[in-house]
Write a protein that holds these residues in place. Sequence first.
Motif, mmCIF file in Angstrom:
data_model
loop_
_atom_site.group_PDB
_atom_site.id
_atom_site.type_symbol
_atom_site.label_atom_id
_atom_site.label_comp_id
_atom_site.label_asym_id
_atom_site.label_seq_id
_atom_site.Cartn_x
_atom_site.Cartn_y
_atom_site.Cartn_z
ATOM 1 N N ALA A 124 0.820 -1.206 0.000
ATOM 2 C CA ALA A 124 0.000 0.000 0.000
ATOM 3 C C ALA A 124 0.859 1.263 0.000
ATOM 4 C CB ALA A 124 -0.935 -0.001 1.207
ATOM 5 N N SER A 125 1.866 1.320 0.874
ATOM 6 C CA SER A 125 2.669 2.540 0.979
ATOM 7 C C SER A 125 3.741 2.635 -0.096
ATOM 8 C CB SER A 125 3.341 2.610 2.356
ATOM 9 O OG SER A 125 4.289 1.567 2.499
ATOM 10 N N GLN A 126 4.167 1.483 -0.634
ATOM 11 C CA GLN A 126 5.144 1.436 -1.730
ATOM 12 C C GLN A 126 6.471 2.097 -1.365
ATOM 13 O OE1 GLN A 126 3.505 2.756 -5.452
ATOM 14 N NE2 GLN A 126 1.711 1.454 -5.311
ATOM 15 N N ALA A 127 6.923 1.911 -0.139
ATOM 16 C CA ALA A 127 8.215 2.450 0.282
ATOM 17 C C ALA A 127 9.160 1.289 0.554
ATOM 18 C CB ALA A 127 8.045 3.310 1.532
ATOM 19 N N TRP A 128 10.304 1.248 -0.122
ATOM 20 C CA TRP A 128 11.244 0.145 0.013
ATOM 21 C C TRP A 128 12.181 0.375 1.195
ATOM 22 C CZ3 TRP A 128 11.012 -4.428 -2.312
ATOM 23 C CH2 TRP A 128 10.269 -4.538 -3.487
ATOM 24 N N ALA A 129 12.557 -0.713 1.851
ATOM 25 C CA ALA A 129 13.522 -0.657 2.948
ATOM 26 C C ALA A 129 14.192 -2.016 3.058
ATOM 27 C CB ALA A 129 12.828 -0.301 4.257
ATOM 28 N N TYR A 130 15.346 -2.063 3.738
ATOM 29 C CA TYR A 130 15.999 -3.332 4.055
ATOM 30 C C TYR A 130 15.538 -3.788 5.438
ATOM 31 C CZ TYR A 130 19.291 -2.420 0.219
ATOM 32 O OH TYR A 130 19.855 -2.179 -1.005
ATOM 33 N N ILE A 131 15.403 -5.096 5.617
ATOM 34 C CA ILE A 131 15.111 -5.599 6.954
ATOM 35 C C ILE A 131 16.389 -5.537 7.794
ATOM 36 C CG2 ILE A 131 13.333 -7.116 6.023
ATOM 37 C CD1 ILE A 131 15.210 -9.490 6.618
ATOM 38 N N ALA A 132 16.254 -5.769 9.093
ATOM 39 C CA ALA A 132 17.399 -5.617 9.997
ATOM 40 C C ALA A 132 18.465 -6.677 9.759
ATOM 41 C CB ALA A 132 16.915 -5.678 11.446
ATOM 42 N N GLY A 133 18.045 -7.916 9.502
ATOM 43 C CA GLY A 133 19.011 -9.004 9.373
ATOM 44 C C GLY A 133 19.501 -9.192 7.945
ATOM 45 N N LYS A 134 20.562 -10.005 7.797
ATOM 46 C CA LYS A 134 21.119 -10.355 6.495
ATOM 47 C C LYS A 134 21.400 -11.849 6.463
ATOM 48 C CE LYS A 134 24.743 -7.666 6.561
ATOM 49 N NZ LYS A 134 25.959 -6.951 6.079
ATOM 50 N N PHE A 135 21.512 -12.398 5.243
ATOM 51 C CA PHE A 135 21.885 -13.793 5.093
ATOM 52 C C PHE A 135 23.345 -13.983 5.513
ATOM 53 C CE2 PHE A 135 18.726 -14.184 1.319
ATOM 54 C CZ PHE A 135 17.668 -14.190 2.208
ATOM 55 N N THR A 136 23.706 -15.223 5.824
ATOM 56 C CA THR A 136 25.098 -15.517 6.154
ATOM 57 C C THR A 136 26.014 -15.224 4.980
ATOM 58 O OG1 THR A 136 24.722 -17.821 5.526
ATOM 59 C CG2 THR A 136 24.478 -17.263 7.857
ATOM 60 N N VAL A 137 25.517 -15.395 3.773
ATOM 61 C CA VAL A 137 26.262 -15.099 2.549
ATOM 62 C C VAL A 137 25.246 -14.777 1.466
ATOM 63 C CG1 VAL A 137 26.303 -17.505 1.778
ATOM 64 C CG2 VAL A 137 28.089 -15.933 0.998
ATOM 65 N N THR A 152 6.633 -16.169 9.331
ATOM 66 C CA THR A 152 8.058 -16.232 9.037
ATOM 67 C C THR A 152 8.254 -16.585 7.569
ATOM 68 O OG1 THR A 152 8.209 -18.578 9.645
ATOM 69 C CG2 THR A 152 8.670 -16.957 11.376
ATOM 70 N N ILE A 153 9.479 -16.412 7.106
ATOM 71 C CA ILE A 153 9.851 -16.756 5.738
ATOM 72 C C ILE A 153 11.038 -17.700 5.802
ATOM 73 C CG2 ILE A 153 10.780 -15.878 3.554
ATOM 74 C CD1 ILE A 153 9.309 -13.237 4.165
ATOM 75 N N ILE A 171 13.471 -15.995 8.332
ATOM 76 C CA ILE A 171 13.285 -14.559 8.546
ATOM 77 C C ILE A 171 12.081 -14.363 9.453
ATOM 78 C CG2 ILE A 171 12.789 -12.343 7.449
ATOM 79 C CD1 ILE A 171 13.991 -13.468 4.867
ATOM 80 N N ASP A 172 12.292 -13.707 10.573
ATOM 81 C CA ASP A 172 11.195 -13.338 11.471
ATOM 82 C C ASP A 172 10.596 -12.036 10.963
ATOM 83 O OD1 ASP A 172 9.609 -12.279 13.555
ATOM 84 O OD2 ASP A 172 10.760 -13.365 15.064
ATOM 85 N N CYS A 173 9.379 -12.093 10.459
ATOM 86 C CA CYS A 173 8.781 -10.901 9.860
ATOM 87 C C CYS A 173 8.427 -9.844 10.895
ATOM 88 C CB CYS A 173 7.548 -11.284 9.045
ATOM 89 S SG CYS A 173 7.915 -12.321 7.617
ATOM 90 N N GLU A 174 8.342 -10.215 12.156
ATOM 91 C CA GLU A 174 8.054 -9.233 13.199
ATOM 92 C C GLU A 174 9.281 -8.378 13.506
ATOM 93 O OE1 GLU A 174 5.181 -8.546 14.646
ATOM 94 O OE2 GLU A 174 4.123 -10.078 13.472
ATOM 95 N N THR A 175 10.447 -9.009 13.588
ATOM 96 C CA THR A 175 11.657 -8.293 14.009
ATOM 97 C C THR A 175 12.636 -8.033 12.873
ATOM 98 O OG1 THR A 175 12.838 -10.343 14.514
ATOM 99 C CG2 THR A 175 11.455 -9.416 16.256
ATOM 100 N N GLY A 176 12.496 -8.755 11.759
ATOM 101 C CA GLY A 176 13.462 -8.631 10.673
ATOM 102 C C GLY A 176 14.736 -9.420 10.910
ATOM 103 N N ALA A 177 14.780 -10.220 11.966
ATOM 104 C CA ALA A 177 15.971 -11.015 12.264
ATOM 105 C C ALA A 177 16.057 -12.213 11.319
ATOM 106 C CB ALA A 177 15.929 -11.501 13.712
#
Length: 268
Positions: A124-137, A152-153, A171-177
């Motif tokens: 709806a808002s169409q604003a892109w952002a990165y989540i807090a966590g990243k993959f190991t590689v 979760t994903i 991926i925890d969609c609540e925290t981005g971890a």
Amino acid sequence: AAHAQRKYTIYSVNVDEIGQPNSMQYWQTIPYATQTYDHCVASHATKLFVVGGMYPGLIYSGRANIAIYDFATQQWLAGLPLMNQPRQEPSCVVNTVDNALYVSGGFDWNPLDSIEKVSLTNIASQAWAYIAGKFTVGVYGHVMIYHAADNTILVIGGWDHSIARAEIQRIDCETGAVAVIGTLEYAVARPAFVYIPHLHRIYLFGGKVADLTGIDRMQIVRALVPTQEPTDAPTPSPSANPTRNPTIAPTLGPSSSPTLKPTPAPTI
């Protein structure tokens, strides 16, 4: 010129008509305005999202575009804003709880490397952002599944620009971890897969394990950790069996007798 005769279309068919006489007449082709490949797709409600990819004939040209097709009107809509970085061969899913599109991994030509970051946008808002966590590689050619039961994903396998990966990440969609929760028996990239929600299982078929080498296995991934797994048998209600000896294995259903009695030893 080499790409001039390619068709860049969406193909659709009513699965109930497959196998019927002259079933090919039921196939529809829906022109797609922009030539692309190595993209991913995700759907939500009546919308299909076509995400990232490459421009045919143009190397070093990953795409950051998002196109949207509306199944209800059978029309292409104005796309979402460009992602916060181009992604060739990413994976994507829609979080139906938060109405958000998640795009992970892929390959970026500037810098020349696979991507370990995960982007999301609220549809709806169409604003892109990165989540807090990243993959190991950074990976591409990986599997990405949204699991609504615990919001979760799961991200499975992939190629890190050198070798196939075996990590199963959540991926925890609540925290981005992002956390590694397990590994595949066989590292694999670009497998075919299907997710069966009511079984909480993801089935991976084949895939790439090394350059010019595939795999002849099907691997099964549980979408819930074992402590969350639903049991095959229903849990008896408290009133059905008020007296229970903890040393006796639970029955598969409500007991006909409220009191469990030890079975006498057989007479020889």
